[in-house]
Motif scaffolding. Structure first.
Motif, PDB file in Angstrom:
ATOM      1  N   ARG A  17       0.824  -1.211   0.000  1.00 48.49           N
ATOM      2  CA  ARG A  17       0.000   0.000   0.000  1.00 48.49           C
ATOM      3  C   ARG A  17       0.860   1.264   0.000  1.00 48.49           C
ATOM      4  N   LYS A  18       0.201   2.373  -0.291  1.00 45.99           N
ATOM      5  CA  LYS A  18       0.861   3.668  -0.268  1.00 45.99           C
ATOM      6  C   LYS A  18       0.287   4.520   0.860  1.00 45.99           C
ATOM      7  N   VAL A  19       1.127   5.392   1.395  1.00 45.37           N
ATOM      8  CA  VAL A  19       0.717   6.338   2.433  1.00 45.37           C
ATOM      9  C   VAL A  19       1.116   7.735   1.969  1.00 45.37           C
ATOM     10  N   ASN A  20       0.133   8.600   1.883  1.00 36.90           N
ATOM     11  CA  ASN A  20       0.376   9.975   1.397  1.00 36.90           C
ATOM     12  C   ASN A  20       1.041   9.992   0.023  1.00 36.90           C
ATOM     13  N   GLY A  21       0.686   9.000  -0.788  1.00 33.33           N
ATOM     14  CA  GLY A  21       1.202   8.940  -2.150  1.00 33.33           C
ATOM     15  C   GLY A  21       2.566   8.291  -2.283  1.00 33.33           C
ATOM     16  N   TYR A  22       3.152   7.854  -1.177  1.00 34.03           N
ATOM     17  CA  TYR A  22       4.464   7.205  -1.189  1.00 34.03           C
ATOM     18  C   TYR A  22       4.322   5.731  -0.808  1.00 34.03           C
ATOM     19  N   PRO A  23       5.216   4.880  -1.291  1.00 35.26           N
ATOM     20  CA  PRO A  23       5.208   3.481  -0.827  1.00 35.26           C
ATOM     21  C   PRO A  23       5.406   3.427   0.686  1.00 35.26           C
ATOM     22  N   LEU A  24       4.612   2.607   1.344  1.00 42.51           N
ATOM     23  CA  LEU A  24       4.718   2.480   2.794  1.00 42.51           C
ATOM     24  C   LEU A  24       6.092   1.931   3.182  1.00 42.51           C
ATOM     25  N   VAL A  25       6.745   2.636   4.102  1.00 42.75           N
ATOM     26  CA  VAL A  25       7.966   2.137   4.746  1.00 42.75           C
ATOM     27  C   VAL A  25       7.612   1.956   6.216  1.00 42.75           C
ATOM     28  N   TYR A  26       7.413   0.731   6.642  1.00 43.22           N
ATOM     29  CA  TYR A  26       6.911   0.463   7.988  1.00 43.22           C
ATOM     30  C   TYR A  26       8.076   0.140   8.922  1.00 43.22           C
ATOM     31  N   LEU A  27       8.386   1.092   9.789  1.00 37.83           N
ATOM     32  CA  LEU A  27       9.508   0.952  10.718  1.00 37.83           C
ATOM     33  C   LEU A  27       9.038   1.137  12.165  1.00 37.83           C
ATOM     34  N   ASP A  28       7.850   0.623  12.459  1.00 34.35           N
ATOM     35  CA  ASP A  28       7.297   0.679  13.811  1.00 34.35           C
ATOM     36  C   ASP A  28       7.045  -0.736  14.328  1.00 34.35           C
ATOM     37  N   ASN A  29       7.952  -1.639  14.003  1.00 31.17           N
ATOM     38  CA  ASN A  29       7.764  -3.050  14.323  1.00 31.17           C
ATOM     39  C   ASN A  29       7.853  -3.358  15.810  1.00 31.17           C
ATOM     40  N   ALA A  30       8.537  -2.496  16.563  1.00 30.42           N
ATOM     41  CA  ALA A  30       8.612  -2.720  18.009  1.00 30.42           C
ATOM     42  C   ALA A  30       7.270  -2.480  18.682  1.00 30.42           C
ATOM     43  N   ALA A  31       6.385  -1.727  18.020  1.00 25.12           N
ATOM     44  CA  ALA A  31       5.033  -1.526  18.552  1.00 25.12           C
ATOM     45  C   ALA A  31       4.121  -2.667  18.129  1.00 25.12           C
ATOM     46  N   THR A  32       4.108  -2.965  16.832  1.00 27.38           N
ATOM     47  CA  THR A  32       3.315  -4.066  16.284  1.00 27.38           C
ATOM     48  C   THR A  32       3.927  -4.479  14.960  1.00 27.38           C
ATOM     49  N   SER A  33       4.173  -5.759  14.821  1.00 31.98           N
ATOM     50  CA  SER A  33       4.671  -6.262  13.537  1.00 31.98           C
ATOM     51  C   SER A  33       3.513  -6.409  12.562  1.00 31.98           C
ATOM     52  N   GLN A  34       3.849  -6.527  11.288  1.00 33.12           N
ATOM     53  CA  GLN A  34       2.823  -6.775  10.278  1.00 33.12           C
ATOM     54  C   GLN A  34       2.494  -8.272  10.179  1.00 33.12           C
ATOM     55  N   THR A  35       1.386  -8.572   9.516  1.00 33.45           N
ATOM     56  CA  THR A  35       0.841  -9.927   9.517  1.00 33.45           C
ATOM     57  C   THR A  35       0.965 -10.560   8.132  1.00 33.45           C
ATOM     58  N   PRO A  36       1.628 -11.706   8.030  1.00 28.88           N
ATOM     59  CA  PRO A  36       1.797 -12.352   6.726  1.00 28.88           C
ATOM     60  C   PRO A  36       0.529 -13.083   6.280  1.00 28.88           C
ATOM     61  N   GLN A  37       0.446 -13.326   4.993  1.00 30.78           N
ATOM     62  CA  GLN A  37      -0.740 -13.945   4.409  1.00 30.78           C
ATOM     63  C   GLN A  37      -1.091 -15.296   5.038  1.00 30.78           C
ATOM     64  N   PRO A  38      -0.122 -16.176   5.353  1.00 32.29           N
ATOM     65  CA  PRO A  38      -0.514 -17.447   5.989  1.00 32.29           C
ATOM     66  C   PRO A  38      -1.257 -17.273   7.306  1.00 32.29           C
ATOM     67  N   VAL A  39      -0.916 -16.245   8.067  1.00 34.62           N
ATOM     68  CA  VAL A  39      -1.617 -15.993   9.329  1.00 34.62           C
ATOM     69  C   VAL A  39      -2.999 -15.401   9.053  1.00 34.62           C
ATOM     70  N   ILE A  40      -3.070 -14.500   8.086  1.00 30.64           N
ATOM     71  CA  ILE A  40      -4.370 -13.951   7.680  1.00 30.64           C
ATOM     72  C   ILE A  40      -5.286 -15.079   7.197  1.00 30.64           C
ATOM     73  N   ASP A  41      -4.733 -15.984   6.397  1.00 31.04           N
ATOM     74  CA  ASP A  41      -5.505 -17.126   5.888  1.00 31.04           C
ATOM     75  C   ASP A  41      -5.989 -18.008   7.039  1.00 31.04           C
ATOM     76  N   CYS A  42      -5.157 -18.175   8.065  1.00 34.88           N
ATOM     77  CA  CYS A  42      -5.539 -18.975   9.225  1.00 34.88           C
ATOM     78  C   CYS A  42      -6.744 -18.364   9.930  1.00 34.88           C
ATOM     79  N   ILE A  43      -6.743 -17.034  10.069  1.00 35.20           N
ATOM     80  CA  ILE A  43      -7.856 -16.338  10.722  1.00 35.20           C
ATOM     81  C   ILE A  43      -9.144 -16.501   9.912  1.00 35.20           C
ATOM     82  N   VAL A  44      -9.038 -16.307   8.601  1.00 32.78           N
ATOM     83  CA  VAL A  44     -10.203 -16.459   7.734  1.00 32.78           C
ATOM     84  C   VAL A  44     -10.716 -17.894   7.774  1.00 32.78           C
ATOM     85  N   ASP A  45      -9.802 -18.858   7.768  1.00 38.91           N
ATOM     86  CA  ASP A  45     -10.172 -20.274   7.793  1.00 38.91           C
ATOM     87  C   ASP A  45     -10.920 -20.623   9.073  1.00 38.91           C
TER      88      ASP A  45
END
Length: 404
Positions: free
Chosen positions: A16-44
């Motif tokens: 995704r983009k934020v304010n027209g720029y590619p997202l650079v997510y450097l706040d991992n110590a607060a919350t990491s991002q979620t990979p598709q296999p985990v998202i798929d597990c939740i949906v399943d």
């Protein structure tokens, strides 16, 4: 070996983009991002297994129960707990710490002593202050130095026969410093004290072995480890979990209830009152599977590369100061630029699509030690790239130019 481009494909949000720029997510110590296999597990789960657990004889309940308990065993294996019932599902690290603090209110006497490190998150300070207020116990603090390291000589002098519990984070969320918990645990045990280690910031980077550490309690949150929010775990040695009273009363945690008397269920259910975050627990297991498929040795080596690269590049900016300069660090860079408030820097880099954290990071005593209002914190994960670090450096330079 990290295959960075392949790994990044697993994280939909990185597209995704934020304010027209590619997202650079450097706040991992607060919350990491979620990979598709985990998202798929939740949906399943919600598509195929959604039912309450442990209580039903019908098929969905039994299937959900099996998945939930399999996740507990995955967590047991990951942390090398001796027994599955030493793993208690909680809503996260804060819940886990409060559970133990509440239990110790029945074990402490006035004048007993607790020891906390100067590097703690508020979640590993406030519950113990509340416990001291209830019991008359005394809270003592292991001091830190300018590099963000704990003074172990001072710690040794704080310990005595009055010490009942020591608590310390494995890695500082505010500075990234890795604490010498092996020595902290061993010295506490010499005087008969128990030890709780806050592993929230460590578990995304390394694979703790609770038996090798000989730690009494170890706590963590799934959302720091590519899992969902609202779920975490408490590891406790069986002997300690047996001593502690239940934290909450309700369904699931009972053996038998009458209006005259209630008896409590065995571990782990004694501490898991009510309907749990079933899907969260299952997804926590899936997140651990995902991270182990990459390998924690690979994760640590790659993140150390990012840390070294980012430290070098940011250090070249005139007036920029990094806090927490220990030789033993995780992939966190906490910094300020002389004469500029960290919030202002964070606001400008956000306009360029870069997510960092600003403020005291729920570790206000650390900021008070350095006599600063807070820092800008960039925290890297294994799905970040050196190109993203470059983008951060250029954004910080631009913020400095605009704000100076």
């Amino acid at each position: 070996m990290i295959e960075i481009h392949k790994i990044r494909e697993d994280f939909p949000i990185l597209k995704r983009k934020v304010n027209g720029y590619p997202l650079v997510y450097l706040d991992n110590a607060a919350t990491s991002q979620t990979p598709q296999p985990v998202i798929d597990c939740i949906v399943d789960y919600y598509s195929n297994y959604n039912a309450n657990i442990h209580r039903g004889v019908h098929t969905l309940s039994q299937e959900a129960t099996d998945l939930y308990e399999q996740a507990r065993m995955k967590i047991q294996e990951h942390f090398n707990a001796k027994k599955a019932h030493e793993i208690i599902f909680t809503s996260g690290t804060t819940h886990s710490i409060n559970l133990v603090a509440n239990g110790f209110s029945t074990l402490l006497n006035e004048g007993d002593e607790l020891i906390v490190s100067a590097l703690e998150h508020h979640s590993n300070i406030v519950p113990w202050q509340m416990l001291c207020e209830r019991t008359g116990a005394i809270l003592k603090v292991i001091p830190m130095n300018e590099e963000g390291e704990l003074n172990l000589e001072a710690y040794a002098k704080l310990l005595s026969e009055k010490t009942k519990l020591v608590f310390c984070n494995h890695i500082s969320n505010a500075l990234g410093v890795i604490n010498p918990i092996e020595e902290i645990i061993a010295k506490a045990h010499e005087v008969g004290a128990a030890v709780l280690i806050d592993g929230a910031q460590a578990c995304p980077h390394i694979k703790p072995d609770v038996q090798a550490l000989d730690v009494d309690f170890y706590v963590a949150s799934a959302h720091k480890m590519c899992g969902p929010t609202g779920v975490g775990m408490l590891y406790g040695k069986e002997e300690w979990l047996t001593k502690l009273p239940p934290y909450q009363g309700g369904g699931e945690m009972i053996a038998e209830v009458t209006f005259e008397k209630t008896t409590y269920a065995d571990l782990p259910h004694k501490f898991e009152a009510g309907t749990p975050n079933i899907c969260g627990g299952i997804a926590f297991g899936a997140a651990i599977d995902y991270m182990n498929s990459i390998g924690f040795d690979n994760i640590l080596a790659y993140e150390n590369e990012l840390l070294a690269y980012g430290t070098d590049k940011l250090s070249q900016i005139l007036g920029l100061k990094i806090y927490g300069n220990s030789d033993k660090k995780a992939s966190v860079i906490s910094f300020n630029i002389e004469g500029i408030h960290p919030y202002d820097i964070g606001t400008i880099v956000d306009k360029l699509g870069i997510a960092v954290r600003t403020g005291h990071h729920c570790a206000q005593p650390i900021m008070d030690f350095f006599k600063i209002p807070g820092t800008v914190r960039a925290s890297f994960a294994f799905y970040n790239t050196k190109e993203e670090v470059d983008a951060l450096v250029e954004a910080v330079k631009k913020a400095k130019m605009m704000l100076s």
